[in-house]
Design a protein around this motif. Structure first.
Motif, PDB file in Angstrom:
ATOM      1  N   THR A 119       0.929  -1.136  -0.086  1.00 33.07           N
ATOM      2  CA  THR A 119       0.290   0.037   0.099  1.00 33.07           C
ATOM      3  C   THR A 119       0.870   1.091  -0.106  1.00 33.07           C
ATOM      4  O   THR A 119       0.642   2.339  -0.690  1.00 33.07           O
ATOM      5  N   LYS A 120       1.887   1.160   0.613  1.00 34.40           N
ATOM      6  CA  LYS A 120       2.779   2.321   0.882  1.00 34.40           C
ATOM      7  C   LYS A 120       3.770   2.758  -0.504  1.00 34.40           C
ATOM      8  O   LYS A 120       3.616   3.844  -0.697  1.00 34.40           O
ATOM      9  N   TYR A 121       3.985   1.673  -1.127  1.00 32.53           N
ATOM     10  CA  TYR A 121       4.680   1.783  -2.495  1.00 32.53           C
ATOM     11  C   TYR A 121       4.182   1.678  -3.580  1.00 32.53           C
ATOM     12  O   TYR A 121       4.723   1.510  -4.829  1.00 32.53           O
ATOM     13  N   GLY A 122       2.646   1.134  -3.537  1.00 31.14           N
ATOM     14  CA  GLY A 122       1.862   0.946  -4.818  1.00 31.14           C
ATOM     15  C   GLY A 122       2.246  -0.232  -5.536  1.00 31.14           C
ATOM     16  O   GLY A 122       2.205  -0.146  -6.626  1.00 31.14           O
ATOM     17  N   LEU A 123       2.361  -1.228  -4.807  1.00 33.64           N
ATOM     18  CA  LEU A 123       2.443  -2.397  -5.435  1.00 33.64           C
ATOM     19  C   LEU A 123       1.329  -3.238  -5.890  1.00 33.64           C
ATOM     20  O   LEU A 123       0.038  -2.783  -5.149  1.00 33.64           O
ATOM     21  N   ALA A 124       0.997  -4.115  -6.846  1.00 35.08           N
ATOM     22  CA  ALA A 124      -0.166  -4.782  -6.932  1.00 35.08           C
ATOM     23  C   ALA A 124      -0.445  -5.587  -5.846  1.00 35.08           C
ATOM     24  O   ALA A 124       0.234  -6.154  -5.175  1.00 35.08           O
ATOM     25  N   ILE A 125      -2.108  -5.549  -5.732  1.00 35.42           N
ATOM     26  CA  ILE A 125      -2.446  -6.550  -4.700  1.00 35.42           C
ATOM     27  C   ILE A 125      -3.636  -7.472  -5.391  1.00 35.42           C
ATOM     28  O   ILE A 125      -4.781  -7.403  -5.051  1.00 35.42           O
ATOM     29  N   PRO A 126      -2.899  -8.433  -5.840  1.00 38.28           N
ATOM     30  CA  PRO A 126      -3.827  -9.415  -6.463  1.00 38.28           C
ATOM     31  C   PRO A 126      -4.148 -10.658  -5.233  1.00 38.28           C
ATOM     32  O   PRO A 126      -3.492 -10.716  -4.482  1.00 38.28           O
ATOM     33  N   ILE A 127      -5.867 -10.576  -5.539  1.00 45.55           N
ATOM     34  CA  ILE A 127      -6.417 -11.777  -4.594  1.00 45.55           C
ATOM     35  C   ILE A 127      -6.336 -13.103  -4.967  1.00 45.55           C
ATOM     36  O   ILE A 127      -6.952 -13.325  -6.104  1.00 45.55           O
ATOM     37  N   VAL A 128      -5.926 -13.998  -4.316  1.00 49.95           N
ATOM     38  CA  VAL A 128      -5.861 -15.498  -4.704  1.00 49.95           C
ATOM     39  C   VAL A 128      -6.921 -16.300  -3.888  1.00 49.95           C
ATOM     40  O   VAL A 128      -6.758 -17.401  -3.930  1.00 49.95           O
ATOM     41  N   VAL A 129      -7.145 -15.672  -2.846  1.00 50.83           N
ATOM     42  CA  VAL A 129      -8.183 -16.521  -1.812  1.00 50.83           C
ATOM     43  C   VAL A 129      -9.322 -15.550  -1.427  1.00 50.83           C
ATOM     44  O   VAL A 129      -9.284 -14.473  -0.919  1.00 50.83           O
ATOM     45  N   GLN A 130     -10.596 -16.000  -1.456  1.00 54.81           N
ATOM     46  CA  GLN A 130     -11.777 -15.504  -1.484  1.00 54.81           C
ATOM     47  C   GLN A 130     -12.448 -16.142   0.068  1.00 54.81           C
ATOM     48  O   GLN A 130     -12.258 -17.258   0.106  1.00 54.81           O
ATOM     49  N   PRO A 131     -12.969 -15.317   0.717  1.00 52.51           N
ATOM     50  CA  PRO A 131     -13.751 -16.029   1.914  1.00 52.51           C
ATOM     51  C   PRO A 131     -14.541 -16.918   1.508  1.00 52.51           C
ATOM     52  O   PRO A 131     -15.293 -16.809   0.596  1.00 52.51           O
ATOM     53  N   ALA A 132     -14.996 -17.995   2.599  1.00 49.90           N
ATOM     54  CA  ALA A 132     -15.833 -19.115   1.983  1.00 49.90           C
ATOM     55  C   ALA A 132     -17.287 -18.623   2.198  1.00 49.90           C
ATOM     56  O   ALA A 132     -17.920 -19.289   1.283  1.00 49.90           O
ATOM     57  N   GLU A 133     -17.383 -17.648   2.869  1.00 43.56           N
ATOM     58  CA  GLU A 133     -18.709 -17.053   2.906  1.00 43.56           C
ATOM     59  C   GLU A 133     -18.774 -15.447   2.850  1.00 43.56           C
ATOM     60  O   GLU A 133     -17.517 -14.933   3.173  1.00 43.56           O
ATOM     61  N   GLY A 134     -19.720 -14.780   2.494  1.00 45.32           N
ATOM     62  CA  GLY A 134     -19.815 -13.128   2.628  1.00 45.32           C
ATOM     63  C   GLY A 134     -19.330 -12.814   1.349  1.00 45.32           C
ATOM     64  O   GLY A 134     -19.229 -13.361   0.272  1.00 45.32           O
ATOM     65  N   LYS A 135     -19.318 -11.270   1.462  1.00 45.69           N
ATOM     66  CA  LYS A 135     -18.700 -10.453   0.486  1.00 45.69           C
ATOM     67  C   LYS A 135     -17.587 -10.857  -0.169  1.00 45.69           C
ATOM     68  O   LYS A 135     -16.624 -11.131   0.195  1.00 45.69           O
ATOM     69  N   GLU A 136     -17.513 -10.814  -1.565  1.00 52.42           N
ATOM     70  CA  GLU A 136     -16.427 -11.093  -2.459  1.00 52.42           C
ATOM     71  C   GLU A 136     -15.315 -10.039  -2.308  1.00 52.42           C
ATOM     72  O   GLU A 136     -15.635  -8.845  -2.464  1.00 52.42           O
ATOM     73  N   LEU A 137     -14.004 -10.379  -2.029  1.00 53.85           N
ATOM     74  CA  LEU A 137     -12.911  -9.358  -1.815  1.00 53.85           C
ATOM     75  C   LEU A 137     -12.526  -8.757  -3.218  1.00 53.85           C
ATOM     76  O   LEU A 137     -12.345  -9.368  -4.053  1.00 53.85           O
ATOM     77  N   ARG A 138     -12.259  -7.392  -3.202  1.00 57.59           N
ATOM     78  CA  ARG A 138     -12.008  -6.671  -4.513  1.00 57.59           C
ATOM     79  C   ARG A 138     -10.418  -5.906  -4.269  1.00 57.59           C
ATOM     80  O   ARG A 138     -10.669  -5.255  -3.151  1.00 57.59           O
ATOM     81  N   PRO A 139      -9.603  -5.844  -5.084  1.00 62.92           N
ATOM     82  CA  PRO A 139      -8.308  -5.226  -4.553  1.00 62.92           C
ATOM     83  C   PRO A 139      -8.485  -3.590  -4.153  1.00 62.92           C
ATOM     84  O   PRO A 139      -7.850  -3.114  -3.672  1.00 62.92           O
ATOM     85  N   GLU A 140      -9.327  -3.073  -5.141  1.00 60.83           N
ATOM     86  CA  GLU A 140      -9.811  -1.638  -4.908  1.00 60.83           C
ATOM     87  C   GLU A 140     -10.174  -1.064  -3.720  1.00 60.83           C
ATOM     88  O   GLU A 140     -10.348  -0.077  -3.279  1.00 60.83           O
ATOM     89  N   THR A 141     -11.001  -2.137  -3.004  1.00 60.97           N
ATOM     90  CA  THR A 141     -11.808  -1.820  -1.814  1.00 60.97           C
ATOM     91  C   THR A 141     -11.043  -2.415  -0.651  1.00 60.97           C
ATOM     92  O   THR A 141     -11.662  -2.255   0.430  1.00 60.97           O
ATOM     93  N   LEU A 142     -10.009  -3.237  -0.893  1.00 58.44           N
ATOM     94  CA  LEU A 142      -9.392  -4.106   0.210  1.00 58.44           C
ATOM     95  C   LEU A 142      -8.695  -3.053   1.249  1.00 58.44           C
ATOM     96  O   LEU A 142      -7.901  -2.176   0.793  1.00 58.44           O
ATOM     97  N   SER A 143      -9.260  -3.307   2.641  1.00 64.36           N
ATOM     98  CA  SER A 143      -8.508  -2.231   3.599  1.00 64.36           C
ATOM     99  C   SER A 143      -7.531  -2.891   4.313  1.00 64.36           C
ATOM    100  O   SER A 143      -7.014  -2.310   5.483  1.00 64.36           O
ATOM    101  N   ALA A 144      -7.518  -4.176   4.384  1.00 70.40           N
ATOM    102  CA  ALA A 144      -6.789  -4.874   5.288  1.00 70.40           C
ATOM    103  C   ALA A 144      -6.485  -6.259   4.631  1.00 70.40           C
ATOM    104  O   ALA A 144      -7.402  -6.944   3.813  1.00 70.40           O
ATOM    105  N   ALA A 145      -5.503  -7.018   4.808  1.00 72.10           N
ATOM    106  CA  ALA A 145      -5.335  -8.245   4.279  1.00 72.10           C
ATOM    107  C   ALA A 145      -6.112  -9.510   4.702  1.00 72.10           C
ATOM    108  O   ALA A 145      -6.353  -9.693   5.903  1.00 72.10           O
ATOM    109  N   PHE A 146      -6.489 -10.276   3.836  1.00 72.06           N
ATOM    110  CA  PHE A 146      -7.405 -11.473   4.164  1.00 72.06           C
ATOM    111  C   PHE A 146      -6.646 -12.431   4.348  1.00 72.06           C
ATOM    112  O   PHE A 146      -5.866 -13.369   3.627  1.00 72.06           O
ATOM    113  N   THR A 147      -6.304 -13.108   5.753  1.00 73.87           N
ATOM    114  CA  THR A 147      -5.054 -14.102   6.020  1.00 73.87           C
ATOM    115  C   THR A 147      -5.776 -15.357   6.273  1.00 73.87           C
ATOM    116  O   THR A 147      -4.890 -16.207   6.880  1.00 73.87           O
ATOM    117  N   GLU A 148      -7.085 -15.528   6.455  1.00 72.16           N
ATOM    118  CA  GLU A 148      -7.514 -16.923   6.604  1.00 72.16           C
ATOM    119  C   GLU A 148      -7.727 -17.604   5.391  1.00 72.16           C
ATOM    120  O   GLU A 148      -7.351 -17.377   4.259  1.00 72.16           O
TER     121      GLU A 148
END
Length: 403
Positions: free
Chosen positions: A355-384
């Motif tokens: 986030t600090k240096y503008g690197l790409a943030i590709p999402i490769v794991v989505q939560p089992a349930e709930g709203k789908e994650l999107r790079p442009e709206t991600l506010s914290a890492a999804f570590t589960e």
């Protein structure tokens, strides 16, 4: 009512205990044995209330166990061998032995005045040859078995003390003893012990304490042992024949989400990596700056992430994509391989760095349930663990189990 006279009463009973040899522990098969040992104090000055709190608690345990019928061994000694004693003696213009033994006498006088139930016949001092000969004996046994070995490694070096400092002794980049001396990063040859050979045994033994020790203490011990199970992955360096960077990861399932490799400032390959690249002088200057500002392992989570691009790219062996190679102050050479794959969407430190240096943030794991994650709206890492996406031929992963 008779007033309590601590001076008279305490001295009276302490003399009685000594006459009766009440705290001496010799072999007695008729009683169950119990061993009480608090940490040995470092006699660097005079005792303070922190010392007294610790030894009072230990003495309470020893006395209670005696009352319960145990044959208690409760020894005392002095953790007196070390560089701080030498530095303190130099500062005062006296011999280290004189300084240390004077402090030991002071400590012992206070402990005896408090009436702690030690068997003083068993007193030891680690700065005496009678004690440290056994340190040398143990070291030789470890050397014979390949547990002790030498290698070059970077250390915190104080040019004024002319000695190595622990990370905790570096305050704002300066030596803790004199704030005007900048600590240097120096590479020297030193001795190491392969304590990781005992990781499995230590972890297995901790299982025996479950239900008897507080769970938080057991968790702290497991974290201190720090064994991680994972995968080693080798990334080839583009344009540098035969060069590759190995990383260790506990989440190889996220490798398609790697948007950079981040190296420790002391990584041995950096000399080759930066040779001949555009802006080499500035990169080497930044390297020296980061090397002088070592980050403590304990501070990695909270320290501000800092780094820079080294002008080269690595190739992801899973998908063939080129990813930039960076240096970061939160990657430590002594942990893993000194290099990590940066997966911002699924690791908190990587997310902060990207986030600090503008690197790409590709999402490769989505939560089992709930709203789908999107790079442009991600506010914290999804570590589960969850559903594996955008991951090529990798199996779908649900809650950490392959399907």
């Amino acid at each position: 009512m008779t007033e309590y006279d601590p001076q008279g009463i305490e001295r009276k009973w302490q003399a009685r205990w000594n006459a009766d040899r009440a705290f001496e522990a010799d072999a007695d098969p008729a009683k169950p044995k119990y061993y009480v040992l608090e940490m040995l104090p470092y006699p660097s000055g005079t005792m303070h209330m922190g010392h007294m709190r610790n030894y009072t608690i230990g003495d309470v345990v020893a006395r209670y166990k005696r009352m319960c019928g145990f044959h208690v061994m409760h020894p005392m000694g002095w953790d007196a061998f070390g560089l701080p004693a030498e530095n303190a003696a130099i500062e005062r213009g006296i011999h280290p032995r004189e300084w240390t033994n004077t402090n030991i006498e002071s400590f012992k006088r206070v402990l005896q005045r408090f009436g702690f139930s030690y068997d003083w016949r068993r007193e030891i001092s680690t700065c005496e040859p009678e004690y440290y000969r056994w340190n040398q004996w143990f070291f030789l046994r470890m050397l014979e078995r390949g547990i002790a070995y030498r290698k070059r490694s970077r250390v915190n070096w104080c040019p004024k003390c002319a000695t190595v400092l622990a990370n905790e002794q570096v305050v704002n980049g300066c030596c803790w003893r004199h704030e005007d001396t900048q600590v240097e990063q120096k590479e020297i040859e030193q001795w190491f012990l392969r304590i990781t050979k005992y990781a499995d045994e230590l972890l297995g033994s901790l299982n025996q304490l479950e239900g008897a020790w507080p769970e938080r203490v057991i968790a702290m011990q497991r974290n201190w042992i720090g064994k991680s199970q994972g995968t080693r992955v080798r990334f080839a360096v583009e344009g540098l024949a035969g060069a590759s960077i190995e990383v260790f990861t506990t989440r190889v399932d996220t490798i398609y989400g790697a948007s950079a490799l981040i190296l420790a400032p002391e990584h041995p390959l950096l000399g080759r990596l930066v040779a001949g690249v555009e802006g080499q002088a500035e990169i080497e200057e930044n390297l020296q700056r980061l090397r002088k500002r070592a980050t403590r392992a304990a501070d990695i989570a909270t320290a501000e992430k800092e780094g820079f691009f080294v002008g080269r790219y690595a190739v992801n062996p899973f998908n063939g994509e080129k990813i930039p190679i960076w240096v970061g102050n939160f990657v430590l050479m002594e942990y893993g391989t000194g290099a990590v794959m940066c997966v911002p969407a699924h690791d908190e430190r990587d997310f902060e760095f990207a986030t600090k240096y503008g690197l790409a943030i590709p999402i490769v794991v989505q939560p089992a349930e709930g709203k789908e994650l999107r790079p442009e709206t991600l506010s914290a890492a999804f570590t589960e663990y969850g559903r594996s996406v955008n991951s090529g031929a990798l199996y779908r992963v649900f809650l950490g189990k392959s399907h």
